[in-house]
Structures are given as structure tokens and as C-alpha cells.
Design a protein around this motif. Structure first.
Motif, PDB file in Angstrom:
ATOM      1  N   LEU A 104       0.847  -1.185   0.000  1.00 10.31           N
ATOM      2  CA  LEU A 104       0.000   0.000   0.000  1.00 10.31           C
ATOM      3  C   LEU A 104       0.879   1.229   0.000  1.00 10.31           C
ATOM      4  O   LEU A 104       2.073   1.166   0.299  1.00 10.31           O
ATOM      5  N   VAL A 105       0.276   2.343  -0.368  1.00  8.21           N
ATOM      6  CA  VAL A 105       0.976   3.619  -0.334  1.00  8.21           C
ATOM      7  C   VAL A 105       0.185   4.552   0.579  1.00  8.21           C
ATOM      8  O   VAL A 105      -1.045   4.563   0.566  1.00  8.21           O
ATOM      9  N   PHE A 106       0.911   5.285   1.420  1.00 14.48           N
ATOM     10  CA  PHE A 106       0.319   6.233   2.354  1.00 14.48           C
ATOM     11  C   PHE A 106       0.940   7.600   2.078  1.00 14.48           C
ATOM     12  O   PHE A 106       2.162   7.734   2.011  1.00 14.48           O
ATOM     13  N   PHE A 107       0.074   8.611   1.910  1.00 12.37           N
ATOM     14  CA  PHE A 107       0.510   9.981   1.657  1.00 12.37           C
ATOM     15  C   PHE A 107       0.329  10.792   2.945  1.00 12.37           C
ATOM     16  O   PHE A 107      -0.771  11.269   3.240  1.00 12.37           O
ATOM     17  N   PRO A 108       1.389  10.942   3.743  1.00 13.20           N
ATOM     18  CA  PRO A 108       1.249  11.578   5.055  1.00 13.20           C
ATOM     19  C   PRO A 108       0.802  13.035   5.007  1.00 13.20           C
ATOM     20  O   PRO A 108       0.148  13.509   5.941  1.00 13.20           O
ATOM     21  N   ASP A 109       1.116  13.752   3.945  1.00  9.65           N
ATOM     22  CA  ASP A 109       0.720  15.160   3.857  1.00  9.65           C
ATOM     23  C   ASP A 109      -0.773  15.325   3.571  1.00  9.65           C
ATOM     24  O   ASP A 109      -1.297  16.436   3.673  1.00  9.65           O
ATOM     25  N   ASP A 167      -3.028   3.780  12.504  1.00 13.36           N
ATOM     26  CA  ASP A 167      -3.216   4.567  13.715  1.00 13.36           C
ATOM     27  C   ASP A 167      -4.200   5.699  13.417  1.00 13.36           C
ATOM     28  O   ASP A 167      -4.778   5.774  12.329  1.00 13.36           O
ATOM     29  N   GLU A 168      -4.412   6.584  14.387  1.00 14.72           N
ATOM     30  CA  GLU A 168      -5.404   7.653  14.209  1.00 14.72           C
ATOM     31  C   GLU A 168      -5.035   8.638  13.110  1.00 14.72           C
ATOM     32  O   GLU A 168      -5.862   9.422  12.661  1.00 14.72           O
ATOM     33  N   HIS A 169      -3.795   8.598  12.644  1.00 18.63           N
ATOM     34  CA  HIS A 169      -3.345   9.471  11.555  1.00 18.63           C
ATOM     35  C   HIS A 169      -3.282   8.725  10.221  1.00 18.63           C
ATOM     36  O   HIS A 169      -2.718   9.235   9.254  1.00 18.63           O
ATOM     37  N   ASN A 170      -3.797   7.496  10.186  1.00 22.27           N
ATOM     38  CA  ASN A 170      -3.817   6.632   8.996  1.00 22.27           C
ATOM     39  C   ASN A 170      -2.459   6.042   8.650  1.00 22.27           C
ATOM     40  O   ASN A 170      -2.256   5.539   7.546  1.00 22.27           O
ATOM     41  N   VAL A 171      -1.525   6.080   9.575  1.00 19.15           N
ATOM     42  CA  VAL A 171      -0.178   5.542   9.351  1.00 19.15           C
ATOM     43  C   VAL A 171      -0.206   4.028   9.583  1.00 19.15           C
ATOM     44  O   VAL A 171      -0.688   3.562  10.612  1.00 19.15           O
ATOM     45  N   PRO A 172       0.327   3.255   8.622  1.00 15.90           N
ATOM     46  CA  PRO A 172       0.413   1.810   8.843  1.00 15.90           C
ATOM     47  C   PRO A 172       1.497   1.490   9.885  1.00 15.90           C
ATOM     48  O   PRO A 172       2.368   2.315  10.147  1.00 15.90           O
TER      49      PRO A 172
END
Length: 117
Positions: free
Chosen positions: A23-28, A45-50
């Protein structure tokens, strides 16, 4: 040649990932609303971070579209979490988490080129 290991056929994409997916996560882009955390029972987590122990790497590129951020994280999802993670992506309104192969990142394009027949 005598003493050489037998040649085995190349592994398919699923075999290379042990049945999991990337998967790809875009932290910004995260809204940090906690919904994906709730529906995946803590995979995100609550910030959508795997989870950090699934991370493959952090990448930066010039986005091809205005809707893609420059920085992104790629993570491996073990097979046991695939269904839960897919649901977490579905409820993520900002789409800051996506399957890598569905993204417009250069990494997704490179991997597709490498695995094309």
C-alpha cells in the motif's frame, strides 16, 4: 552444471509478497480523523499511518498530478490483514491510503514495468 542448484521458475507478484500486498500512504494528505484506525482495529493509527514494522520505504518524487503529494510511504500488508485494510481504505475520505498498484506514483509504474510479461 553439476552441483548447481536447480533453476526454479520466476516467482509471481503474489508469491514475492508472501500473499500480501503493498500500500501507499501519503502523510501530507491525512485528515487524522481516526476512522481507518477504528475499522481496522488498530492496523492504521489515528493518523492513517500503517504499522512501522510493515514499512518498505519512504519516497519523494515530483507528482504527475496536482492531487498527489510528493512524499509517500510504501508498506507491506500481510495476508491476514488484507480484508480489514481494504475496508480501512474504503472509509478513508481523503484517499491518503491506497493499494500501490492503484496509485499514480512512479514506484507503481516501475513495478508494473518490472512485472510486465
Amino acid at each position: 552444471m553439476r552441483g548447481s542448484p536447480p533453476l526454479s521458475p520466476p516467482l509471481s507478484g503474489r508469491e514475492r509478497l508472501q500473499g500480501g500486498r503493498l500500500l501507499v500512504f501519503f502523510p501530507d494528505d491525512t485528515l487524522s480523523d481516526g476512522v481507518s484506525d477504528q475499522v481496522t482495529r488498530g492496523f492504521f493509527d489515528e493518523h492513517n499511518v500503517p504499522p512501522w514494522d510493515t514499512w518498505v520505504g519512504m519516497f519523494r518524487e515530483d507528482p504527475e498530478s496536482d492531487t498527489q503529494s510528493a512524499d509517500y510511504l510504501i508498506a507491506w500488508v500481510p495476508p491476514v490483514f488484507l480484508e480489514s485494510v481494504a475496508y480501512g481504505m474504503l472509509v478513508n475520505p481523503e484517499q491518503c491510503i491506497q493499494w500501490l498498484e492503484d496509485s499514480t506514483t512512479m514506484m507503481a509504474k516501475r513495478l508494473k514495468d518490472l512485472t510486465a510479461p
